[in-house]
Every structure is written in C-alpha cells, then in structure tokens.
Design a protein around this motif. Structure first.
Motif, mmCIF file in Angstrom:
data_model
loop_
_atom_site.group_PDB
_atom_site.id
_atom_site.type_symbol
_atom_site.label_atom_id
_atom_site.label_comp_id
_atom_site.label_asym_id
_atom_site.label_seq_id
_atom_site.Cartn_x
_atom_site.Cartn_y
_atom_site.Cartn_z
ATOM 1 N N LEU A 1 -2.990 1.602 4.755
ATOM 2 C CA LEU A 1 -3.821 2.787 4.971
ATOM 3 C C LEU A 1 -2.991 3.941 5.515
ATOM 4 N N LEU A 2 -2.140 3.657 6.488
ATOM 5 C CA LEU A 2 -1.322 4.701 7.098
ATOM 6 C C LEU A 2 -0.248 5.229 6.155
ATOM 7 N N ARG A 3 0.114 4.427 5.136
ATOM 8 C CA ARG A 3 1.170 4.824 4.200
ATOM 9 C C ARG A 3 0.626 5.487 2.936
ATOM 10 N N LEU A 4 -0.697 5.580 2.792
ATOM 11 C CA LEU A 4 -1.268 6.170 1.586
ATOM 12 C C LEU A 4 -0.849 7.630 1.433
ATOM 13 N N THR A 5 -0.603 8.030 0.199
ATOM 14 C CA THR A 5 -0.365 9.448 -0.082
ATOM 15 C C THR A 5 -1.696 10.190 0.074
ATOM 16 N N PRO A 6 -1.687 11.511 0.185
ATOM 17 C CA PRO A 6 -2.952 12.251 0.307
ATOM 18 C C PRO A 6 -3.931 11.940 -0.825
ATOM 19 N N ASP A 7 -3.423 11.836 -2.057
ATOM 20 C CA ASP A 7 -4.309 11.521 -3.183
ATOM 21 C C ASP A 7 -4.887 10.118 -3.057
ATOM 22 N N GLU A 8 -4.051 9.160 -2.678
ATOM 23 C CA GLU A 8 -4.526 7.783 -2.512
ATOM 24 C C GLU A 8 -5.543 7.694 -1.378
ATOM 25 N N TRP A 9 -5.317 8.466 -0.322
ATOM 26 C CA TRP A 9 -6.244 8.499 0.798
ATOM 27 C C TRP A 9 -7.613 9.003 0.362
ATOM 28 N N GLU A 10 -7.642 10.074 -0.417
ATOM 29 C CA GLU A 10 -8.909 10.631 -0.893
ATOM 30 C C GLU A 10 -9.654 9.615 -1.759
ATOM 31 N N LYS A 11 -8.905 8.876 -2.573
ATOM 32 C CA LYS A 11 -9.544 7.875 -3.440
ATOM 33 C C LYS A 11 -10.126 6.736 -2.604
ATOM 34 N N LYS B 1 -13.616 2.056 0.754
ATOM 35 C CA LYS B 1 -13.004 0.754 0.956
ATOM 36 C C LYS B 1 -11.609 0.911 1.546
ATOM 37 N N VAL B 2 -11.301 0.081 2.536
ATOM 38 C CA VAL B 2 -9.945 0.100 3.086
ATOM 39 C C VAL B 2 -9.005 -0.573 2.096
ATOM 40 N N PRO B 3 -7.726 -0.231 2.103
ATOM 41 C CA PRO B 3 -6.777 -0.850 1.171
ATOM 42 C C PRO B 3 -6.705 -2.360 1.352
ATOM 43 N N LYS B 4 -6.504 -3.064 0.259
ATOM 44 C CA LYS B 4 -6.344 -4.505 0.336
ATOM 45 C C LYS B 4 -4.987 -4.829 0.964
ATOM 46 N N PRO B 5 -4.914 -5.934 1.711
ATOM 47 C CA PRO B 5 -3.632 -6.293 2.333
ATOM 48 C C PRO B 5 -2.591 -6.650 1.274
ATOM 49 N N LYS B 6 -1.384 -6.177 1.486
ATOM 50 C CA LYS B 6 -0.308 -6.444 0.530
ATOM 51 C C LYS B 6 1.002 -6.586 1.291
ATOM 52 N N LEU B 7 1.656 -7.724 1.125
ATOM 53 C CA LEU B 7 2.901 -7.985 1.837
ATOM 54 C C LEU B 7 4.080 -7.768 0.900
ATOM 55 N N ASP B 8 4.450 -6.482 0.705
ATOM 56 C CA ASP B 8 5.625 -6.167 -0.099
ATOM 57 C C ASP B 8 6.814 -5.974 0.828
ATOM 58 N N THR B 9 7.968 -5.651 0.239
ATOM 59 C CA THR B 9 9.183 -5.542 1.053
ATOM 60 C C THR B 9 9.083 -4.429 2.090
ATOM 61 N N GLU B 10 8.425 -3.321 1.723
ATOM 62 C CA GLU B 10 8.292 -2.220 2.686
ATOM 63 C C GLU B 10 7.367 -2.620 3.835
ATOM 64 N N ALA B 11 6.262 -3.323 3.510
ATOM 65 C CA ALA B 11 5.341 -3.771 4.552
ATOM 66 C C ALA B 11 6.027 -4.780 5.471
ATOM 67 N N LEU B 12 6.859 -5.643 4.886
ATOM 68 C CA LEU B 12 7.604 -6.618 5.694
ATOM 69 C C LEU B 12 8.457 -5.926 6.747
ATOM 70 N N GLU B 13 9.112 -4.862 6.342
ATOM 71 C CA GLU B 13 9.981 -4.139 7.273
ATOM 72 C C GLU B 13 9.168 -3.499 8.390
ATOM 73 N N VAL B 14 7.997 -2.952 8.050
ATOM 74 C CA VAL B 14 7.134 -2.343 9.066
ATOM 75 C C VAL B 14 6.629 -3.415 10.034
ATOM 76 N N VAL B 15 6.180 -4.538 9.490
ATOM 77 C CA VAL B 15 5.674 -5.623 10.338
ATOM 78 C C VAL B 15 6.778 -6.116 11.269
ATOM 79 N N ARG B 16 7.962 -6.249 10.733
ATOM 80 C CA ARG B 16 9.082 -6.691 11.561
ATOM 81 C C ARG B 16 9.308 -5.720 12.718
ATOM 82 N N ALA B 17 9.298 -4.443 12.437
ATOM 83 C CA ALA B 17 9.509 -3.448 13.490
ATOM 84 C C ALA B 17 8.374 -3.466 14.512
ATOM 85 N N VAL B 18 7.150 -3.673 14.027
ATOM 86 C CA VAL B 18 5.993 -3.736 14.923
ATOM 87 C C VAL B 18 6.132 -4.919 15.881
ATOM 88 N N LEU B 19 6.489 -6.082 15.354
ATOM 89 C CA LEU B 19 6.620 -7.270 16.196
ATOM 90 C C LEU B 19 7.784 -7.147 17.176
#
Length: 494
Positions: A371-381, A387-405
């Motif tokens: 949700l926080l990474r959505l582009t303005p167009d994706e956010w409007e959609k 509906k909130v975005p479906k969870p997706k564990l891609d390489t970019e999300a992995l890096e964010v989760v790692r930094a969060v932890l």
C-alpha cells in the motif's frame, strides 16, 4: 483457621458446592496458590459450582442502586472498569456486613505486574510493548475525574473518614489489578453463540479469563483484558458481564496445560474437568495461551516450557511491530503516508502487526508495504476498488521487511546474546524476580525476530543466487561457442 479454609467455609455456607474429595488447594513452586487433584479425576467431572448470586459485579453489588442508576451513568461509572472498582472498594469498606467480605479478604494485595514496578525496573522492559499498555496514566485520570468526585459527592455512602482508608489511588490500582488478573467475562442472560475473538495479541477491554457455555453447547468468546481499568472509547460501555468469581479465580494457568474450564448454566457457573487429571496434578484453567509479554503485564508471571528447538520459553510468544517502522524504512511523503494509513485503518487494518513463532512474515505487513509503495495511479485504483493490496513477498518487499525487523530488533537496548549470557551466568538465582521475568520475556521476543531475520536473509541469498544463475545462463546462451559455430557454418554454406 487459615484463609483458604475460611474462604471455603464462606463459599459453601453461601450456596457454593465443591467436591472436596477431588479438589484441594496448596502452594506450588513458581506458581503460588492453586488447585490440586486429590485423586484421579475423570473428564467432564464437576469440580465446583458457583451460584450466580456469589459473583461480584456492578450487577450484583447494591452500590449502583444506592447511588441511583441515572446518577451512575451520568458520572460515567458504567464505562471501563471504574464502576466495578468502586463497587469492590465500597464492599470492602462495609466489612463483615458485606456479602463478599471473606472473599475480598482472600484476594491478593500485592502484585508482581509492571504496573507496580519502579522506573529502574521498567527500564528492563524497554523495546517491548508492555510499558505502553500499562494504562497507568489513564487509570489515574479515571480515579481523579470519575471515582473521586463520585465518592466526595455522596458522604452518606462514602463517609469522609473512610476515604483515606478505602478510596485511595493505591487501592484503586490494587482493585484494578485484581480485575485484570482474576475476573471472568460472564454472560448475563441465556447463552448465545458468539464469534470467536480469541487471539495472542487481543487487547480489547474485557476480563482476565473465559467462561464457556455448557459442554453440550457452543463455546463463548474469550474476553482478554486491556490496559488496567482504562476506557477504550467514550462511547464504549463497561462489559456488564465482567465479574469477580470466587474460587474459580484460584486456579492457575499455563500455556497448553488447561485441564479445566468454567462453564455457565442458568443459575450457576461450573468448573468442569476437560480431560482426565491424575492425583497430585495441578488443576489448570486457561488465559488463552498468551505470550509472556501479556502474562507478565496482566498476571505478573511468565511461562518457561520446552520449545521444539530445544530452548526454553513460551511457545505462544509473539513480537508486535508498529506500522511506523515500515513508514520509516520506506521514507514516504508524510501527507501521502497519513492519507494511506488512515484509509488502511478504515479498511480494518491495524497499526500493529504480530510476528509469531512460525517465523512467517505477517500478511498484514506485506499488504501495508505494498500500500505504501503504490504509485499515485495504483493508489487511486485501490481506493476505487475499496480493497487493500493483496500481500506479495517479492524481492523488494523482502528487503523492506528485513529492514523493518532490523529496526525493531534495535529498539531493545541489549542483544539476544547479551540477555542469554546473563540468564545463563546468573541461572536466575541472583536476579530479582522482576528482572529475571523481563529477561525471559525479552529473550523470547528477540529469538523470534532474529530467527525470522535469518530466514529472510536466506531467502534473499537464494533469490540472488537464482537470479545470478539466470543471468549467467542468459549470457552464455548469447555467446555459446556451438551456437556461434553453427551461425558461421550457415553463413559459409550460403
């Protein structure tokens, strides 16, 4: 006659029934006073029955009626636990003339919960979610703005000379802690089926323990306590079913050990064995298999049991992660972030996600990151689809989760190794009880964080290796010698 004998005499003379050939009370090492099986007890055996008339609540105490129900509500005594606390104070002040005098005398007056720790001891909880949930400031606000004005306005019910004895802030905290640690959520009327709200991180205002419908009926929801006797919302009324239940509150609880539960009937509550209990075994109730952070906050103890990996700790431990850590990692625009977080909460999301001992990345965290990474167009959609975005564990999300932890782990002033070495070196013998319990709780949380981080790093390394392998394979296909030779051969033939 000791306190337990006096309590049992009062209980039975007041209509309570107990199978004294099966149930006794004793002091257990590391558990304090609890119930013990005096002989082998079969499953489904009724250990004791408590008449509803013996429950202590705002429904059974005479105080609200003496005050006047309109005045009671006008003073907001029906919100939170302040009304029940005042009832308990008033009943105590009545002395032997109170129906519950013997019961109230049997309740603890001191607690090991962090509500009563000093500032130095509370430093041991830095980095955990416990301190923020104590609700001490809210409790004191209720005392000063609701309870004290009520007491001072009715000298006929609360004589001035009794106020410094029975209606002090100190006693207010004691009564609130009794409710937090020992109350039950009891339905008033005929049993109705409820939706199951039981969960490790539930923080709704409610009771300490649960009451189930009769075994042949559908079980009711488990009510968990929130910060001590604090209001959750000005519009939310006190759960009328929160009651002090004599005798039932003497049973201890431990993760995964429940062998008895309280069931309610029309006229009484019944403590019933839920599995065979051997002679000499402790009779355990349930708090809902809570993590050590909640056990310490509410009850002043932690569970230490064998874990699957060979360590000792609480299998139900979790780590709470606030949404602002994801915001800090992503460094999104403040205005945009606030708008999206507000929408996230409106959609039923939470500002706290829970990392459990299964080491799986919480789906809610992945959805929030997307949700926080959505582009303005994706956010409007997303807003348009509601509906909130479906969870997706891609390489970019992995890096964010790692930094969060990593940020979450850094919130503790000590490392896991530091804590583990201290616990091993002292072996718990020279540490104060509060420090030892805080240490055990921190270790459990840090193990989950560190193990999850190790798992994520392994996933990242695997993904990087696969990507490298794919890139290398692609380059080799472009310059593979046999392919080049074939092209040259075809050229010559032409």
């Amino acid at each position: 006659m000791d306190a337990v004998s006096e309590l049992l005499d009062w209980f039975q003379s007041s209509g309570g029934e107990i199978d004294q050939s099966s149930v006794g009370f004793t002091v257990f090492p590391d558990c304090g006073r609890g119930a013990v099986a005096l002989k082998d007890i079969p499953e489904g055996h009724v250990l004791f029955k408590i008449p509803r008339s013996l429950l202590l609540s705002t429904e059974t105490s005479a105080l609200p009626g003496r005050v006047g129900l309109d005045r009671w509500r006008e003073a907001k005594m029906h919100m939170g636990w302040v009304g029940l606390i005042l009832c308990m104070m008033w009943e105590t002040a009545q002395g032997p003339s109170s129906k519950w005098s013997k019961y109230l005398e049997s309740l603890p007056t001191t607690f090991d919960t962090p509500m009563f720790w000093n500032d130095v001891e509370l430093e041991e909880l830095k980095g955990t979610s416990v301190v923020g949930k104590l609700g001490k400031a809210d409790a004191e606000q209720d005392f000063n703005e609701k309870l004290l004005p009520m007491v001072q306005s009715r000298p006929d019910l609360f004589p001035a000379e009794t106020i410094p004895i029975y209606y002090t802030l100190e006693i207010y905290h004691v009564m609130g802690s009794r409710i937090l640690s020992r109350s039950f959520d009891v339905e008033k009327d005929e049993p109705e089926e409820d939706t199951d709200t039981e969960g490790a991180a539930d923080t709704s205002l409610g009771s300490a323990m649960d009451v189930d419908l009769p075994p042949e009926e559908t079980e009711s929801a488990h009510g968990d306590g929130d910060s001590e006797h604090a209001d959750t919302d000005e519009e939310e009324e006190e759960p009328s079913g929160v009651s002090m239940v004599p005798l039932a509150d003497m049973l201890n609880a431990r993760y995964g050990s429940e062998n008895a539960k309280l069931f309610h009937e029309k006229d009484d509550l019944r403590m019933v064995s839920t599995k065979p209990i051997g002679a000499g075994e402790q009779i355990w109730n349930t708090y809902g298999d809570l993590p050590n952070a909640e056990l310490l906050r509410r009850y002043g103890h932690v569970d230490v049991l064998p874990l699957p990996n060979g360590d000792l700790g609480n299998p139900g431990d979790v780590v709470e992660i606030t949404a602002d850590l994801a915001v800090a990692v992503l460094q999104t625009d403040d205005v945009v972030t606030k708008k999206r977080i507000d929408w996230w909460l409106e959609q039923g999301g939470d500002d706290v996600v829970v990392l459990e001992s299964d080491l799986e990345v919480p789906l809610a965290l992945l959805s929030l990151i997307r949700l926080l990474r959505l582009t303005p167009d994706e956010w409007e959609k997303a807003v348009e689809k509601d509906k909130v975005p479906k969870p997706k564990l891609d390489t970019e999300a992995l890096e964010v989760v790692r930094a969060v932890l990593e940020r979450r782990l850094a919130e503790y002033p000590t490392t896991l190794d530091d804590d583990a070495k201290l616990l091993r070196a002292e072996n718990g013998t020279t540490l104060s009880l509060n420090k030892r319990q805080a240490l055990i709780m921190r270790i459990g949380e840090k193990r989950i964080l560190q193990s999850t981080l190790e798992k994520i790093k392994a996933q990242q390394q695997l993904a990087a290796a696969e990507k490298q392998k794919g890139d290398d394979g692609g380059r080799k296909r472009k310059v593979r010698p046999d392919e080049e030779a074939g092209r040259m051969s075809k050229t010559r033939r032409r």
